[in-house]
Design a protein around this motif. Structure first.
Motif, PDB file in Angstrom:
ATOM      1  N   ASP A  35       0.817  -1.217   0.000  1.00  0.00           N
ATOM      2  CA  ASP A  35       0.000   0.000   0.000  1.00  0.00           C
ATOM      3  C   ASP A  35       0.847   1.263   0.000  1.00  0.00           C
ATOM      4  O   ASP A  35       0.430   2.289  -0.532  1.00  0.00           O
ATOM      5  CB  ASP A  35      -0.938   0.018   1.207  1.00  0.00           C
ATOM      6  N   SER A  36       2.033   1.190   0.635  1.00  0.00           N
ATOM      7  CA  SER A  36       2.873   2.381   0.745  1.00  0.00           C
ATOM      8  C   SER A  36       4.312   1.976   1.060  1.00  0.00           C
ATOM      9  O   SER A  36       4.590   0.815   1.358  1.00  0.00           O
ATOM     10  CB  SER A  36       2.345   3.295   1.856  1.00  0.00           C
ATOM     11  N   ASN A  55       4.300  12.781  -1.184  1.00  0.00           N
ATOM     12  CA  ASN A  55       4.266  11.856  -0.048  1.00  0.00           C
ATOM     13  C   ASN A  55       3.460  12.491   1.073  1.00  0.00           C
ATOM     14  O   ASN A  55       3.251  13.698   1.097  1.00  0.00           O
ATOM     15  CB  ASN A  55       5.680  11.489   0.400  1.00  0.00           C
ATOM     16  N   ARG A  91       5.633   8.995   3.715  1.00  0.00           N
ATOM     17  CA  ARG A  91       5.191   7.739   3.102  1.00  0.00           C
ATOM     18  C   ARG A  91       4.533   8.041   1.761  1.00  0.00           C
ATOM     19  O   ARG A  91       3.770   8.990   1.633  1.00  0.00           O
ATOM     20  CB  ARG A  91       4.213   6.977   3.989  1.00  0.00           C
ATOM     21  N   HIS A 133       1.908   6.599  -0.929  1.00  0.00           N
ATOM     22  CA  HIS A 133       0.771   5.680  -0.937  1.00  0.00           C
ATOM     23  C   HIS A 133       0.253   5.461  -2.353  1.00  0.00           C
ATOM     24  O   HIS A 133       0.165   6.411  -3.137  1.00  0.00           O
ATOM     25  CB  HIS A 133      -0.374   6.243  -0.082  1.00  0.00           C
ATOM     26  N   GLN A 134      -0.126   4.221  -2.651  1.00  0.00           N
ATOM     27  CA  GLN A 134      -0.751   3.937  -3.942  1.00  0.00           C
ATOM     28  C   GLN A 134      -2.130   4.594  -3.983  1.00  0.00           C
ATOM     29  O   GLN A 134      -2.750   4.811  -2.938  1.00  0.00           O
ATOM     30  CB  GLN A 134      -0.856   2.439  -4.183  1.00  0.00           C
TER      31      GLN A 134
END
Length: 152
Positions: free
Chosen positions: A46-47, A96, A100, A102-103
């Motif tokens: 996911d990330s 980000n 992070r 993320h998709q």
């Protein structure tokens, strides 16, 4: 006359052999590189943690790229649709959220001379096995199916 007839097939064979050598050393195209990276990708995540520094990146067509966050840590980012000018970009930025990426939420933006910068949303993130990719490239070079890297 016989010499002429024999010389043409020999000349044709030599030309074909030389063109085969030239093609064998040709650069991998985007589809071949993308297939190589997908072959050495892990399960989607996911990330991933991102400290705002890109260690390197490789465009893989106009809808995917490999992004290095450290020398031995990379991710395959598959984008949601086509990303204009990705193949020709001099630089990119990656959004980000608090360190992070993320998709389906963060995006890649091609930086360059175009006045409008269109964000390209990340559809899928796959961690890459960098050591396996380097080994596969080395094996392909030794087998003569991939060119040697350019020397500075």
């Amino acid at each position: 006359m016989k010499r002429y007839c024999l010389a043409i097939p020999a000349l044709l064979a030599a030309t074909l052999a030389l063109s085969a050598c030239a093609t064998g050393g040709a650069k991998m195209d985007d589809a071949q590189r993308l297939a190589l990276y997908r072959q050495h990708a892990g399960a989607p995540v996911d990330s991933f943690q991102y400290f705002g520094r890109i260690d390197g990146w490789t465009p893989l067509g106009d809808s995917a790229l490999a992004l290095w966050t450290k020398p031995n840590q990379a991710y395959l980012l598959e984008l949601q649709g086509r990303c204009p000018d990705l193949d020709f970009a001099q630089a990119i930025s990656v959004s980000n959220q608090m360190g992070r990426v993320h998709q389906r939420f963060d995006k890649v933006t091609v930086l360059g001379q175009q006045t409008i910068q269109i964000p390209c949303f990340i559809g899928r993130i796959l961690p890459l096995d960098v050591k396996a990719i380097k080994q596969a490239q080395k094996d392909m070079r030794s087998a003569g199916t991939m060119p040697e890297p350019a020397k500075p």
